[in-house]
Design a protein around this motif. Structure first.
Motif, PDB file in Angstrom:
ATOM      1  N   GLY A 178      22.672  11.193 -15.063  1.00 23.33           N
ATOM      2  CA  GLY A 178      23.675  12.130 -15.467  1.00 23.33           C
ATOM      3  C   GLY A 178      23.593  13.535 -14.986  1.00 23.33           C
ATOM      4  O   GLY A 178      23.632  13.889 -13.948  1.00 23.33           O
ATOM      5  N   THR A 179      23.706  14.399 -15.833  1.00 24.98           N
ATOM      6  CA  THR A 179      23.691  15.813 -15.861  1.00 24.98           C
ATOM      7  C   THR A 179      22.741  16.392 -14.624  1.00 24.98           C
ATOM      8  O   THR A 179      23.126  17.290 -13.879  1.00 24.98           O
ATOM      9  N   GLY A 180      21.603  16.097 -14.945  1.00 28.23           N
ATOM     10  CA  GLY A 180      20.517  16.500 -14.118  1.00 28.23           C
ATOM     11  C   GLY A 180      19.818  18.103 -14.346  1.00 28.23           C
ATOM     12  O   GLY A 180      19.496  18.409 -13.453  1.00 28.23           O
ATOM     13  N   SER A 181      20.193  18.326 -15.448  1.00 28.09           N
ATOM     14  CA  SER A 181      19.570  19.648 -15.626  1.00 28.09           C
ATOM     15  C   SER A 181      17.845  19.831 -15.934  1.00 28.09           C
ATOM     16  O   SER A 181      17.316  20.588 -15.236  1.00 28.09           O
ATOM     17  N   ASN A 182      17.334  18.716 -16.179  1.00 31.10           N
ATOM     18  CA  ASN A 182      15.955  18.697 -16.072  1.00 31.10           C
ATOM     19  C   ASN A 182      15.683  18.600 -14.521  1.00 31.10           C
ATOM     20  O   ASN A 182      14.655  19.149 -14.249  1.00 31.10           O
ATOM     21  N   LEU A 183      16.469  17.689 -13.570  1.00 29.79           N
ATOM     22  CA  LEU A 183      16.169  17.601 -12.529  1.00 29.79           C
ATOM     23  C   LEU A 183      16.071  19.090 -11.705  1.00 29.79           C
ATOM     24  O   LEU A 183      15.207  19.337 -11.034  1.00 29.79           O
TER      25      LEU A 183
ATOM     26  N   ALA B 252      14.246  11.448 -15.587  1.00 28.66           N
ATOM     27  CA  ALA B 252      14.906  12.615 -16.482  1.00 28.66           C
ATOM     28  C   ALA B 252      16.523  12.226 -16.715  1.00 28.66           C
ATOM     29  O   ALA B 252      17.227  12.504 -15.969  1.00 28.66           O
ATOM     30  N   GLY B 253      16.431  11.541 -17.921  1.00 29.70           N
ATOM     31  CA  GLY B 253      17.865  11.045 -18.273  1.00 29.70           C
ATOM     32  C   GLY B 253      18.276   9.902 -17.554  1.00 29.70           C
ATOM     33  O   GLY B 253      19.419   9.851 -17.109  1.00 29.70           O
TER      34      GLY B 253
ATOM     35  N   ILE C 184      10.993  11.973 -20.264  1.00 33.57           N
ATOM     36  CA  ILE C 184      11.292  13.166 -21.165  1.00 33.57           C
ATOM     37  C   ILE C 184      12.229  12.538 -22.346  1.00 33.57           C
ATOM     38  O   ILE C 184      13.121  11.876 -21.940  1.00 33.57           O
ATOM     39  N   HIS C 185      11.780  12.581 -23.505  1.00 28.91           N
ATOM     40  CA  HIS C 185      12.725  11.951 -24.761  1.00 28.91           C
ATOM     41  C   HIS C 185      12.961  13.079 -25.724  1.00 28.91           C
ATOM     42  O   HIS C 185      11.898  13.843 -26.022  1.00 28.91           O
ATOM     43  N   PRO C 186      14.128  12.966 -26.244  1.00 25.57           N
ATOM     44  CA  PRO C 186      14.773  14.309 -27.041  1.00 25.57           C
ATOM     45  C   PRO C 186      14.273  13.950 -28.507  1.00 25.57           C
ATOM     46  O   PRO C 186      15.151  14.220 -29.198  1.00 25.57           O
TER      47      PRO C 186
ATOM     48  N   LEU D  91      17.101  20.808 -25.405  1.00 23.98           N
ATOM     49  CA  LEU D  91      17.354  20.718 -23.873  1.00 23.98           C
ATOM     50  C   LEU D  91      16.737  21.981 -23.298  1.00 23.98           C
ATOM     51  O   LEU D  91      15.911  21.712 -22.412  1.00 23.98           O
TER      52      LEU D  91
ATOM     53  N   GLU E 229      12.978  21.456 -23.544  1.00 29.59           N
ATOM     54  CA  GLU E 229      12.869  20.224 -22.445  1.00 29.59           C
ATOM     55  C   GLU E 229      12.422  21.079 -21.182  1.00 29.59           C
ATOM     56  O   GLU E 229      11.541  20.499 -20.271  1.00 29.59           O
TER      57      GLU E 229
HETATM   58  C1  GRF Z   1      17.770  14.872 -21.853  1.00 27.77           C
HETATM   59  O1  GRF Z   1      17.955  15.075 -23.315  1.00 27.77           O
HETATM   60  C2  GRF Z   1      16.575  13.950 -21.926  1.00 27.77           C
HETATM   61  O2  GRF Z   1      15.412  14.198 -22.724  1.00 27.77           O
HETATM   62  C3  GRF Z   1      17.051  12.549 -22.298  1.00 27.77           C
HETATM   63  O3  GRF Z   1      18.322  12.643 -21.287  1.00 27.77           O
HETATM   64  C4  GRF Z   1      18.778  14.067 -21.177  1.00 27.77           C
HETATM   65  C5  GRF Z   1      18.955  14.114 -19.856  1.00 27.77           C
HETATM   66  O4  GRF Z   1      19.549  15.306 -19.715  1.00 27.77           O
HETATM   67  N1  GRF Z   1      16.164  11.520 -21.767  1.00 27.77           N
HETATM   68  P1  GRF Z   1      19.894  15.989 -18.133  1.00 27.77           P
HETATM   69  O5  GRF Z   1      20.554  15.168 -17.359  1.00 27.77           O
HETATM   70  O6  GRF Z   1      18.290  16.337 -17.654  1.00 27.77           O
HETATM   71  O7  GRF Z   1      20.309  17.399 -18.350  1.00 27.77           O
END
Ligand code: GRF
Length: 194
Positions: free
Chosen positions: A18-23, A92-93, A113-115, A176, A179
């Protein structure tokens, strides 16, 4: 003058849906001098994943597999990981469940990663369930991936307090942010022990 060359960075792949903010945040971390990693590959099961734009922006190789045929997709992904000399995978998501076989091949080298504060609230819709249950605290967890969903060894966790007016959306946003701090720390921690 002698030029000091630092230790070689560990090559990692980040899997997203998805969005990839963690990426994005992991890439930014990787670009720091003190970082032990470099992001060499982005894998997604979703061609429309917003986060794929970071591949172009940061000039990182990306691969998309539709996962209609899991076995075939995973075989190709394993080939990509090998040819890119990837030593660590960060989920990451990533919304697909990796097969036991795949996980075995990268045992101890896949992080997720898990929220939530695992082992509580495994699976989907964590924030809704946390609010429904009137929890005072939630948080996020980085853990090693094993064959059971959200059940591998916990590497790091951050506890977050809920406000009185918390909604699933406000909680998601709040967590987030944490995270983004937690994941790079967990990566450094696991690499120090590899
Ligand atoms: C995060 O909340 C992560 O913990 C979960 O999916 C979400 C991914 O967010 N596994 P993003 O794509 O990194 O913005």
């Amino acid at each position: 003058m002698v030029k000091l060359i630092g230790p070689k960075k560990i090559r990692i792949a980040v899997f997203i849906s998805g969005t990839g903010s963690n990426l994005k945040n992991i890439i930014k971390f990787s670009l720091k001098k003190i970082s032990p990693i470099e992001v060499n590959l982005i894998i997604s099961n979703n061609i429309k994943a917003k986060g794929l734009r970071f591949a172009k922006f940061y000039n990182i190789k990306k691969k998309v597999y539709n996962y209609n045929q899991k076995k075939i997709s995973e075989k190709r992904i394993l080939k990509d990981l090998k040819s890119n000399d990837i030593k660590l995978i960060c989920l990451a998501g990533f919304m697909k469940i990796l097969s036991k076989d795949f996980i075995r091949k990268f045992k101890g080298q896949i992080l997720n990663i898990h929220p939530s504060l695992l082992p509580k609230y495994k699976g989907l819709n964590t924030h809704d369930r946390v609010i429904q249950n009137k929890e005072k605290y939630s948080g996020c967890t980085v853990h090693l991936v094993n064959s059971k969903l959200d059940s591998g060894k916990i590497i790091l966790q951050k506890k977050v307090k809920l406000s009185k007016k918390e909604t699933p959306l406000s909680l998601q946003k709040k967590i987030l942010k944490h995270e983004h701090i937690l994941y790079p720390r967990a990566i450094s921690k696991i690499l120090a022990n590899l």
